[in-house]
Write an enzyme that holds these catalytic residues in place. Structure first.
Site, PDB file in Angstrom:
ATOM      1  N   ARG A  75      -6.841  13.528   2.303  1.00 58.52           N
ATOM      2  CA  ARG A  75      -6.876  12.252   1.597  1.00 58.52           C
ATOM      3  C   ARG A  75      -8.120  11.487   2.037  1.00 58.52           C
ATOM      4  O   ARG A  75      -8.293  11.209   3.212  1.00 58.52           O
ATOM      5  CB  ARG A  75      -5.619  11.433   1.901  1.00 58.52           C
ATOM      6  CG  ARG A  75      -5.645  10.042   1.296  1.00 58.52           C
ATOM      7  CD  ARG A  75      -4.338   9.280   1.560  1.00 58.52           C
ATOM      8  NE  ARG A  75      -4.363   7.986   0.907  1.00 58.52           N
ATOM      9  CZ  ARG A  75      -4.517   6.809   1.538  1.00 58.52           C
ATOM     10  NH1 ARG A  75      -4.640   6.756   2.852  1.00 58.52           N
ATOM     11  NH2 ARG A  75      -4.543   5.685   0.862  1.00 58.52           N
ATOM     12  N   HIS A 119     -10.408   2.059  -1.664  1.00 59.45           N
ATOM     13  CA  HIS A 119      -9.922   1.745  -0.319  1.00 59.45           C
ATOM     14  C   HIS A 119     -10.813   0.614   0.211  1.00 59.45           C
ATOM     15  O   HIS A 119     -11.549   0.785   1.176  1.00 59.45           O
ATOM     16  CB  HIS A 119      -9.958   3.000   0.557  1.00 59.45           C
ATOM     17  CG  HIS A 119      -9.102   2.931   1.788  1.00 59.45           C
ATOM     18  ND1 HIS A 119      -8.182   3.908   2.120  1.00 59.45           N
ATOM     19  CD2 HIS A 119      -9.037   2.019   2.787  1.00 59.45           C
ATOM     20  CE1 HIS A 119      -7.592   3.597   3.272  1.00 59.45           C
ATOM     21  NE2 HIS A 119      -8.101   2.453   3.702  1.00 59.45           N
ATOM     22  N   GLU A 164      -3.188   0.164  -0.473  1.00 59.33           N
ATOM     23  CA  GLU A 164      -2.683  -1.075   0.128  1.00 59.33           C
ATOM     24  C   GLU A 164      -3.191  -2.354  -0.546  1.00 59.33           C
ATOM     25  O   GLU A 164      -3.920  -3.150   0.073  1.00 59.33           O
ATOM     26  CB  GLU A 164      -3.028  -1.111   1.619  1.00 59.33           C
ATOM     27  CG  GLU A 164      -2.483   0.064   2.398  1.00 59.33           C
ATOM     28  CD  GLU A 164      -2.617  -0.099   3.916  1.00 59.33           C
ATOM     29  OE1 GLU A 164      -3.195  -1.091   4.364  1.00 59.33           O
ATOM     30  OE2 GLU A 164      -2.120   0.771   4.638  1.00 59.33           O
ATOM     31  N   ASN A 290       2.156   3.947   3.258  1.00 52.72           N
ATOM     32  CA  ASN A 290       1.531   3.873   4.577  1.00 52.72           C
ATOM     33  C   ASN A 290       2.481   3.122   5.485  1.00 52.72           C
ATOM     34  O   ASN A 290       2.852   1.976   5.186  1.00 52.72           O
ATOM     35  CB  ASN A 290       0.191   3.136   4.511  1.00 52.72           C
ATOM     36  CG  ASN A 290      -0.848   3.895   3.699  1.00 52.72           C
ATOM     37  OD1 ASN A 290      -0.614   5.042   3.289  1.00 52.72           O
ATOM     38  ND2 ASN A 290      -1.983   3.272   3.470  1.00 52.72           N
ATOM     39  N   TYR A 292       3.268   2.070   9.551  1.00 56.68           N
ATOM     40  CA  TYR A 292       2.853   2.046  10.956  1.00 56.68           C
ATOM     41  C   TYR A 292       3.902   1.435  11.870  1.00 56.68           C
ATOM     42  O   TYR A 292       4.117   1.912  12.978  1.00 56.68           O
ATOM     43  CB  TYR A 292       1.536   1.267  11.093  1.00 56.68           C
ATOM     44  CG  TYR A 292       0.376   2.034  10.519  1.00 56.68           C
ATOM     45  CD1 TYR A 292      -0.272   2.993  11.280  1.00 56.68           C
ATOM     46  CD2 TYR A 292      -0.039   1.841   9.206  1.00 56.68           C
ATOM     47  CE1 TYR A 292      -1.323   3.725  10.751  1.00 56.68           C
ATOM     48  CE2 TYR A 292      -1.092   2.573   8.668  1.00 56.68           C
ATOM     49  CZ  TYR A 292      -1.725   3.523   9.452  1.00 56.68           C
ATOM     50  OH  TYR A 292      -2.751   4.259   8.930  1.00 56.68           O
ATOM     51  N   GLU A 355      -0.279   7.541   4.963  1.00 51.36           N
ATOM     52  CA  GLU A 355      -0.847   7.196   6.276  1.00 51.36           C
ATOM     53  C   GLU A 355       0.281   6.970   7.260  1.00 51.36           C
ATOM     54  O   GLU A 355       1.261   6.287   6.948  1.00 51.36           O
ATOM     55  CB  GLU A 355      -1.677   5.898   6.241  1.00 51.36           C
ATOM     56  CG  GLU A 355      -3.004   6.003   5.554  1.00 51.36           C
ATOM     57  CD  GLU A 355      -3.793   4.689   5.576  1.00 51.36           C
ATOM     58  OE1 GLU A 355      -3.580   3.868   6.490  1.00 51.36           O
ATOM     59  OE2 GLU A 355      -4.603   4.501   4.653  1.00 51.36           O
TER      60      GLU A 355
HETATM   61  C1  FCB Z   1      -4.261   0.850   7.098  1.00 51.91           C
HETATM   62  C2  FCB Z   1      -5.535   1.175   6.346  1.00 51.91           C
HETATM   63  C3  FCB Z   1      -6.395   2.205   7.018  1.00 51.91           C
HETATM   64  C4  FCB Z   1      -6.393   2.067   8.511  1.00 51.91           C
HETATM   65  C5  FCB Z   1      -5.005   1.932   9.060  1.00 51.91           C
HETATM   66  C6  FCB Z   1      -4.929   1.828  10.553  1.00 51.91           C
HETATM   67  O1  FCB Z   1      -3.846  -0.432   6.757  1.00 51.91           O
HETATM   68  O2  FCB Z   1      -5.229   1.634   5.056  1.00 51.91           O
HETATM   69  O3  FCB Z   1      -7.669   2.126   6.455  1.00 51.91           O
HETATM   70  O4  FCB Z   1      -7.224   1.053   8.906  1.00 51.91           O
HETATM   71  O5  FCB Z   1      -4.374   0.835   8.486  1.00 51.91           O
END
Ligand code: FCB
Length: 462
Positions: A75, A119, A164, A290, A292, A355
């Site tokens: 990607r 992006h 995002e 995505n 985290y 992500e």
């Molecule tokens: C996301 C982004 C990516 C990267 C990660 C850590 O929000 O899409 O570009 O910075 O965080």
């Protein structure tokens, strides 16, 4: 448990401005990130993407590495200002050629190209004309998408329109932490709508019998600190702004009423035109997620300035869990909860984790022994023992496996990131790569997590 379907798509992700460098080469025009990074105080240490990981020149080496790791998909994002330097008008052939070479090299190695059209590197002239708060930017994006699809559609099947849009809208135009650095909450809300519209228009322009079109959202699992009404309301609002403001129009063809009510005083709804939601809500071929960290929220008695426009009495709380180097709480259960919630609340659509990953303070060690793992430089082998990253990835992949076991249509996973890179306003400090980049020499060293991930892919599971 934790065996994935043989067709599960194992990949890694990057983005153009974060790794390519070569910002003034082959006719690329300036983007809002070039301008923002050049603004004193905007990016830690004054770092910029001018050189980054020099992937523009080193992509053959990087793809060889991906191939060694056994990645099935890569990607990456296409830099709009390389393809259309001013954001409108004719294509820049040399920019397109770069992505042709990149794509062909991936295909030669049996790696599926998985590009994102946007992006965050908006051509600067479009920002000068008003940026995402202006409706015309959505039209320009659809035109760029069509031109790019015309040129590369013979070799690319899976397209993602935006990465995002929440960040583009609310970090770009409300908090100003991201380019273009504006602090205009009302404009941010309009930007969010125009980004969704841009997705809808672009999807319409590029969808054909051979193309699968999706979008990537940064979703989170939101929980209230307590069951007090103020905390419950904070959770409703944050879930509304970060998840439902995007999921509902895309998957149900309508904005959530409560969020529209919260935003009515900020900017009204005049920017939403008849027919927009029909376009935005056209069926998706896939949804990228995505993920985290989870978000724990509470009500606040004093106004807080945040990305949650229209909700000043909301604050993010600390859940007391271990954190990554970004200060983000580590919680793989949050990913499981998010995936199960998508299944429960929305129509089924093929899902991909586009992500997931973590920054930690990696240490490069030299162990002097030549071996198969690690990069060998002369007689010295460099290694990065990133056990914390492996634990993070392992936990989140276990959540993926559990979700699949419970019927979530999850079809693939992309680790963020293949390479250490430019982490936006944090500059080069945080390292998210499974491959270490020495920025002084551009030397790549596969971290332990890269070898671990290669083994996961080889076995098809944990
Ligand atoms: C996301 C982004 C990516 C990267 C990660 C850590 O929000 O899409 O570009 O910075 O965080």
């Amino acid at each position: 448990m934790s065996t994935f379907d043989p067709g599960f798509l194992w990949g890694a992700a990057t983005s153009s401005y974060q790794i390519e460098g070569a910002v003034a080469e082959d006719g690329r025009g300036p983007s809002i990130w070039d301008t923002f990074a050049a603004t004193p105080g905007a990016v830690r240490g004054g770092d910029t993407g001018a050189v980054a990981a020099d992937h523009y020149h080193r992509f053959p080496e990087d793809i060889a590495l991906m191939s060694q790791l056994g990645l099935r998909a890569y990607r990456f994002s296409l830099a709009w200002p390389r393809i259309q330097p001013t954001g409108s008008g004719p294509v820049n052939q040399r920019g397109l050629d770069f992505y042709r070479r990149l794509t062909d090299t991936l295909l030669d190695h049996g790696i599926q190209p998985w590009p994102t059209l946007y992006h965050w590197d908006l051509p600067q002239p479009l920002e000068d004309a008003g940026g995402w708060p202006v409706r015309d930017t959505a039209e320009r994006f659809a035109e760029y998408a069509a031109l790019t699809h015309d040129a590369l559609g013979d070799r690319i099947t899976h397209w993602t329109t935006l990465n995002e849009p929440w960040c583009s809208a609310f970090l770009g135009y409300a908090t100003g932490r991201h380019a273009p650095g504006r602090r205009e909450p009302a404009a941010a809300v309009r930007a969010a709508h125009h980004l969704l519209l841009a997705h809808g228009l672009a999807a319409e322009a590029i969808r054909d019998d051979d193309s699968h079109v999706g979008i990537t959202l940064n979703l989170t699992h939101v929980t209230p600190l307590t069951t007090e009404p103020a905390d419950l309301d904070a959770a409703r609002r944050v879930d509304g702004m970060q998840n439902r403001l995007f999921l509902d129009p895309l998957l149900r063809g309508a904005y959530p009423d409560d969020v529209l009510d919260d935003l009515r005083e900020v900017t009204g709804t005049g920017h939403i035109q008849d027919g927009d939601l029909k376009r935005i809500g056209a069926p998706l071929d896939h949804l990228g997620i995505n993920y985290y960290a989870p978000t724990l929220v509470a009500g606040s008695t004093a106004p807080v300035q945040s990305a949650y426009v229209g909700s000043p009495l909301v604050r993010v709380a600390d859940g007391g869990r271990p954190k990554t180097a970004m200060g983000w709480e580590i919680d793989d259960k949050g990913l499981l909860a998010l995936l199960l919630r998508l299944k429960a609340d929305y129509p089924a659509v093929p899902l991909y984790i586009t992500e997931n990953g973590a920054a930690f303070d990696d240490v490069v060690e030299r162990d002097g022994v030549a071996g198969v793992a690690g990069a060998v430089h002369g007689a010295v082998r460099e290694v990065v023992h990133d056990a914390d990253r492996i634990a993070y990835l392992d936990g989140h992949l276990r959540s993926c496996a559990r979700a699949i076991g419970q019927g979530v249509p999850l079809k693939g996973y992309f680790v963020w990131s293949l390479l250490d890179n430019f982490e936006w306003s944090f500059g080069y400090g945080p390292r998210f790569g499974i491959v270490h980049v020495d920025y002084a020499t551009q030397r790549r060293t596969a971290k332990d997590s890269a070898h671990w991930y290669a083994e996961v892919i080889r076995r098809g599971g944990l």
